[in-house]
Design an enzyme around this catalytic site. Structure first.
Site, PDB file in Angstrom:
ATOM      1  N   ARG A  18       0.835  -1.226   0.000  1.00 38.45           N
ATOM      2  CA  ARG A  18       0.000   0.000   0.000  1.00 38.45           C
ATOM      3  C   ARG A  18       0.862   1.266   0.000  1.00 38.45           C
ATOM      4  NH1 ARG A  18      -3.777  -0.399   4.846  1.00 38.45           N
ATOM      5  NH2 ARG A  18      -2.116  -1.728   5.664  1.00 38.45           N
ATOM      6  N   GLU A  19       1.968   1.239  -0.743  1.00 32.62           N
ATOM      7  CA  GLU A  19       2.865   2.399  -0.814  1.00 32.62           C
ATOM      8  C   GLU A  19       2.141   3.622  -1.366  1.00 32.62           C
ATOM      9  OE1 GLU A  19       5.229  -1.083  -2.699  1.00 32.62           O
ATOM     10  OE2 GLU A  19       3.156  -0.634  -2.196  1.00 32.62           O
TER      11      GLU A  19
ATOM     12  N   ILE B 296     -24.778   7.304  12.105  1.00 31.69           N
ATOM     13  CA  ILE B 296     -24.889   6.086  11.303  1.00 31.69           C
ATOM     14  C   ILE B 296     -24.205   4.892  11.957  1.00 31.69           C
ATOM     15  CG2 ILE B 296     -24.454   5.098   9.004  1.00 31.69           C
ATOM     16  CD1 ILE B 296     -26.619   7.330   9.198  1.00 31.69           C
TER      17      ILE B 296
ATOM     18  N   ARG C 253      -8.544   5.308   0.384  1.00 35.87           N
ATOM     19  CA  ARG C 253      -9.206   4.291   1.217  1.00 35.87           C
ATOM     20  C   ARG C 253      -9.119   2.936   0.540  1.00 35.87           C
ATOM     21  NH1 ARG C 253     -11.876   1.991   5.082  1.00 35.87           N
ATOM     22  NH2 ARG C 253     -13.987   1.198   4.890  1.00 35.87           N
TER      23      ARG C 253
ATOM     24  N   ASP D 190     -27.201  -2.367   8.057  1.00 39.86           N
ATOM     25  CA  ASP D 190     -26.765  -1.503   6.952  1.00 39.86           C
ATOM     26  C   ASP D 190     -26.735  -2.247   5.626  1.00 39.86           C
ATOM     27  OD1 ASP D 190     -26.420   0.572   8.680  1.00 39.86           O
ATOM     28  OD2 ASP D 190     -24.246   0.422   8.808  1.00 39.86           O
TER      29      ASP D 190
ATOM     30  N   GLU E 105     -25.340  -1.175  -5.649  1.00 46.11           N
ATOM     31  CA  GLU E 105     -24.181  -1.446  -6.498  1.00 46.11           C
ATOM     32  C   GLU E 105     -24.160  -2.865  -7.044  1.00 46.11           C
ATOM     33  OE1 GLU E 105     -20.382  -2.746  -3.830  1.00 46.11           O
ATOM     34  OE2 GLU E 105     -21.216  -0.774  -3.516  1.00 46.11           O
TER      35      GLU E 105
ATOM     36  N   HIS F 200     -17.283  12.671   4.238  1.00 47.62           N
ATOM     37  CA  HIS F 200     -16.052  12.328   3.520  1.00 47.62           C
ATOM     38  C   HIS F 200     -15.141  13.527   3.324  1.00 47.62           C
ATOM     39  CE1 HIS F 200     -18.881   9.099   2.555  1.00 47.62           C
ATOM     40  NE2 HIS F 200     -17.811   8.346   2.709  1.00 47.62           N
TER      41      HIS F 200
ATOM     42  N   CYS G 198     -23.000   9.270   6.528  1.00 46.66           N
ATOM     43  CA  CYS G 198     -22.418   7.936   6.729  1.00 46.66           C
ATOM     44  C   CYS G 198     -21.757   7.874   8.103  1.00 46.66           C
ATOM     45  CB  CYS G 198     -21.380   7.629   5.645  1.00 46.66           C
ATOM     46  SG  CYS G 198     -22.096   7.309   4.021  1.00 46.66           S
TER      47      CYS G 198
END
EC number: 2.1.1.14
Length: 762
Positions: free
Chosen positions: A17-18, A435, A519, A603, A609, A698, A730
C-alpha cells in the site's frame, strides 16, 4: 493467427500500500510535492515493470492515478467547477475536487458501475471551456518508453462514457457537449499516435447498457474522431456485461479492435457473435480471466471459449486479456501462506491472473500440450475446493430447505409497528442519531494492532474498547443525540468484522483493493457455506446500553452488503450465498433483541451497487436482495425498530426496492449528491421512517448549522415530519474527533430549530 496478451489496468495501491501511504503523507504535509511526485513515479514504473516481467505484451499506461481515473479525465478535459478557480496548482485543484477543502465542497463521489470502486463525478457548468488541458496519457506513455523501454498501451476513458457519468447538463445539452469533446479527443489521440503508440485502449463500459439511439450517437462521435485521426489503432473496450443488444452496430464502429467481457457478459456476447459473427478486419480482445474475483480460472473452460470463438468469427487476430481492469483485485497472493492449502491453491490475484493470460497464450499458440502439467494442476485444485467439507455443510442445506413464506415478513404493517415503537422508545419529533461508527484514532488503531500482535492481553484490549465506548456515549449525551451508538471501536471494517465471526469466511493478510481515494479495503473471502457460530455484537452493544438511559442501537452489516463487499465463491448462485448470510444474521438480531436492544440497524450501503447493468436483469436481483434483508430482519417483535442505511447510489432506480425492505427507518446519503434524492421524493412518496443525510462525512470541513438546517428544510417538503430522522451521511470512522463533535453539535441544533419551526407552524 496473431494472438497477444494484454492487461486492461493494474492495481494502483502497491504491494505494501505504498501508494496509499504516499498520498496520506502528502495530505498531512509529511512530505512535500517534489517527494510526492518522485515516489508516485517510482510506484508507477514499478507496476509497469511488474507486468512486463510477467510476460504481458500490451501493458496499460495511464491507468495509474493520484486519486481516480475519471477525475483525471475531467481535469484533462477542463471539467473544473468554478468554485475551485482560486486554486492555482494542478495538485491543489485536483485534490480539492476530490476531497473538498475547508471552504469548498468536494465533487460528488459515486459507485463505478456495479463495483465497490468509487469515482469522482465530473461536473459540467455553463460557459465551461472544454479543451485538452493536459495530455497526461502522452506524458506517461513517453515516461514508460524512456525509463523502461516499454512501448505501452495508453488507456483513456472514452468520450461517451465520460459524459454519461458527468452531471450538470440537461438532456437537451448532451449532444452539443458530446460534439465539443471531439476536438480534445482528436488532439489527445493524434499526439499519442504521433508519439508512436501502437494501440490505444478507449474504455466505454457504458456501452453495455445503451439504447440503440445512444449507440448511433456514440458511433457518430467515433466517426468524427476517426476522420481526423485515420491511422490511430483504437481498441474500443467494453466490460462488466455484454453488449448483446447493440453488438451488430458496435462491430461497425471505425476502430481496429473491440474488447468484450466473456466473464460477466459471456452468454450475451457469445449469442451476439453466433448471430452476427465478427469482422475479419478487426482484432477481437477476449476478456477471459475474471478481473473482479480472486479465483483461479478454469483453463479448460477458457480454451473451450476460444475454440468456440475461432469457429464463429472471421478474424484471425485475438488479444487475450482480463474481463476488466485488475484494479478490483489484490496484487499478489504470495503473502497469503497462512491460508489452508485448498484455499490458497484456488486463489489468483492480479499477478497470478497475468500468469494465467500467458498460460492461455501458450496453449493457443503452441498447443495445449505445452501447458499439460499446469492444466492438470488446475483441474486438481478445482476438484479439491469443490469437494471441500466447508462447501458441503448439511446443517446449512437443511436450514435453507426449511424456510417458509412467513420467514420473509414482519407480523404487522409499518404504520402499526411504528405506533408501538413510538410508545416503547419515547423519541422526540425529528429524532437525531448517527450512522454507527466514531473516529478510529491513531490510538484505537495502534491498540488493536498491539492486541493482534500479542503485545497486550484480551483483557487489556477489552478494557480499552470499553473506555472508548464510554467516552463516546458521554460525548453523545452531551451533544444531545436521541439514539446513541456504541461507536464500533472493536471493528476494523464493517464487513470484515462479521466475516471473522461467521463460518465460511477466510481472510487475507494483504488482499487490499482501492475503494475510493486512498481508502483501501480488504474484502473477506467467502469460500464455504456461511453459518452462525456465536454472538458477534452482543457484548459491546449491551455494555453501551448499560451506560445510558437513552436508546442505543445495535449495528450490523446486512447480507447483501456482506455479499457485495466480499470475494464470493463462484460455484453456487450469489442468491444462495446471500440467504446463508441472512440466516446467520437472523440469529444475531434475535440475540440482540433478547438482550434488551430495541433499535437494530442493518446496513445495506451496497444494495444498489450489486444491481446488474442492464435494466432487464434488475428485477431478479432486487427480488432476492430484498428477500435476503427480510429474512435477516423479520423475526423481531413489532416494538423492535429496524433501521437500515445506504450511501453512494443512484437511488431513483431502487425506490421501490427500498420500500420493499420494510425497514422502519432508512437513512440515506444525500448531502454529497447535492439533494438529488430529495428531488426523487418530489415525484414519489415514501411512507416509512427516513433520514436524509445532512452533511458529507467524507470531507474534513465542518458544515454550519445553517447548511444542515437548509437540507432538513428541503427534506421536510417531501417527507412526513412524523417519520423524519436527522443524521449524517455515513459513519464517522474516518473523521477526527475535533471535526465530529462540532459537526454533530450543529446537527442537533439544526434539529432543534426545525422542531421549533414545526411547532410554530402547527
Amino acid at each position: 493467427m496473431a494472438i497477444q496478451t494484454s492487461n486492461l489496468g493494474y492495481p494502483r495501491i502497491g504491494l505494501q500500500r505504498e501508494w496509499k501511504k504516499t498520498l496520506e503523507a502528502f495530505w498531512s504535509n509529511k512530505i512535500d510535492e517534489e517527494q510526492f511526485l518522485t515516489t508516485m513515479k517510482e510506484i508507477r514504473l514499478k507496476h509497469v515493470k511488474a507486468q512486463q516481467e510477467k510476460g504481458i505484451e500490451l501493458i496499460p499506461i495511464g491507468d495509474f492515478t493520484y486519486y481516480d481515473h475519471v477525475l483525471d479525465t475531467a481535469y484533462m478535459l477542463g471539467f473544473i467547477p468554478s468554485r475551485f478557480s482560486e486554486f492555482t496548482s494542478y495538485l491543489d485543484v485536483y485534490f480539492a475536487m476530490a476531497r473538498g477543502s475547508k471552504d469548498h465542497v468536494a465533487s460528488e463521489m459515486t459507485k463505478w458501475f456495479n463495483t465497490n470502486y468509487h469515482y469522482i463525478v465530473p461536473e459540467y457548468e455553463e460557459g465551461l471551456q472544454i479543451s485538452l488541458k493536459d495530455n497526461r496519457p502522452l506524458r506517461l506513455y513517453e515516461e514508460a518508453k524512456q525509463e523502461l523501454g516499454v512501448d505501452g498501451k495508453p488507456v483513456i476513458l472514452g468520450p461517451y462514457t465520460f459524459l454519461k457519468l458527468a452531471k450538470g447538463y440537461t438532456q437537451e445539452q448532451f449532444a452539443t457537449i458530446l460534439k465539443q469533446l471531439v476536438a480534445p479527443y482528436v488532439q489527445l489521440l493524434s499526439e499519442l499516435h504521433a508519439a508512436g503508440a501502437q494501440i490505444i485502449q478507449v474504455d466505454e463500459p457504458i456501452f453495455a447498457s445503451l439504447t440503440k439511439e445512444e449507440v448511433q450517437q456514440a458511433k457518430e462521435i467515433y466517426e468524427a474522431i476517426r476522420k481526423e485521426v485515420p491511422n490511430a489503432n483504437l481498441l474500443l473496450q467494453t466490460y462488466f456485461d455484454s453488449v448483446e443488444e447493440n453488438y451488430e452496430e458496435i462491430i461497425t464502429f471505425p476502430v481496429s479492435s473491440i474488447g468484450l467481457d466473456f466473464i460477466h457478459g459471456k452468454e450475451g456476447n457469445l449469442h451476439a457473435i453466433s448471430k452476427y459473427g465478427f469482422p475479419a478486419d478487426k482484432t477481437l480482445a477476449v476478456g477471459c480471466i475474471d478481473g473482479r474475483n480472486i479465483w483461479r480460472a478454469d483453463l479448460d473452460e477458457v480454451l473451450t471459449l476460444f475454440t468456440t470463438l475461432q469457429k464463429q468469427v472471421q478474424t484471425k487476430n485475438f488479444i487475450v486479456q482480463p474481463s476488466c481492469s485488475l484494479l478490483h483485485t489484490p496484487i499478489d497472493k504470495t503473502e497469503e501462506t497462512h491460508l489452508s492449502t485448498e484455499l490458497f491453491d484456488a486463489l489468483a490475484f492480479a499477478n497470478q491472473k497475468l500468469e494465467e493470460l500467458v498460460l492461455i497464450h501458450s496453449a493457443l499458440t503452441q498447443g495445449t500440450e505445452s501447458i499439460r502439467n499446469e492444466l492438470e494442476t488446475y483441474r486438481n485444485v478445482h476438484h479439491t475446493i469443490r469437494s471441500s467439507a466447508a462447501r458441503n455443510r448439511e446443517d446449512v442445506k437443511a436450514a435453507r430447505t426449511a424456510l417458509k413464506e412467513e420467514d420473509f415478513s414482519r407480523p404487522l404493517p409499518f404504520e402499526k409497528r411504528y405506533e408501538l415503537q413510538q410508545v416503547a422508545l419515547k423519541l422526540p419529533l425529528l429524532p437525531t442519531t448517527t450512522i454507527g461508527s466514531f473516529p478510529q484514532t491513531t490510538e484505537v488503531r495502534q491498540t488493536r494492532k498491539e492486541w493482534r500482535n500479542g503485545v497486550i492481553s484480551n483483557e487489556q484490549y477489552e478494557q480499552f474498547i470499553e473506555k472508548e465506548t464510554e467516552k463516546w456515549i458521554r460525548y453523545q449525551e452531551e451533544i444531545g443525540l436521541d439514539v446513541l451508538v456504541h461507536g464500533e471501536f472493536e471493528r476494523t471494517d464493517m464487513v470484515e468484522y462479521f466475516g471473522e465471526r461467521l463460518a465460511g469466511f477466510s481472510f487475507t493478510k494483504n488482499g487490499w483493493v482501492q475503494s475510493y481515494g486512498s481508502r483501501c479495503v480488504k474484502p473477506p473471502v467467502i469460500y464455504g457455506d456461511v453459518a452462525f457460530i456465536n454472538g458477534m455484537t452482543i457484548k459491546e452493544t449491551v455494555y453501551a446500553q448499560s451506560l445510558t438511559e437513552k436508546v442505543v442501537k445495535g449495528m450490523l452489516t446486512g447480507p447483501v452488503t456482506i455479499l457485495n463487499w466480499s470475494f464470493v465463491r463462484n460455484d453456487i448462485p450469489r442468491k444462495e450465498v446471500s440467504y446463508q448470510i441472512a440466516l446467520a444474521l437472523r440469529h444475531e438480531i434475535e440475540l440482540l433483541e433478547s438482550s434488551g436492544i430495541r433499535v437494530i440497524q442493518v446496513d445495506e450501503p451496497a444494495l444498489r451497487e450489486g444491481m446488474p447493468l442492464k435494466e432487464k436483469d434488475w428485477d431478479a436481483y432486487i427480488t432476492w436482495a430484498v428477500q435476503s434483508f427480510l429474512l435477516a430482519t423479520s423475526s423481531v417483535a413489532n416494538e423492535t425498530q429496524i433501521h437500515t442505511h445506504m450511501c453512494y447510489s443512484n437511488f431513483e432506480d431502487i425506490v421501490d426496492a427500498i420500500r420493499a425492505l420494510d425497514a422502519d427507518v432508512i437513512s440515506i446519503e444525500t448531502s454529497r449528491s447535492h439533494g438529488e434524492f430529495i428531488d426523487t421524493l418530489k415525484h414519489t412518496t415514501y411512507e416509512k421512517g427516513i433520514g436524509l443525510g445532512v452533511y458529507d462525512i467524507h470531507s474534513p470541513r465542518v458544515p454550519s448549522k445553517d447548511e444542515m438546517y437548509k437540507i432538513v428544510e428541503q427534506s421536510l417538503k417531501v417527507c412526513d415530519p412524523k417519520y423524519f430522522w436527522i443524521n449524517p451521511d455515513c459513519g464517522l470512522k474516518t473523521r477526527r474527533t475535533e471535526e465530529v463533535i462540532p459537526a454533530l453539535e450543529h446537527m442537533v441544533q439544526a434539529a432543534k430549530d426545525a422542531r421549533s419551526l414545526l411547532k410554530t407552524n402547527a
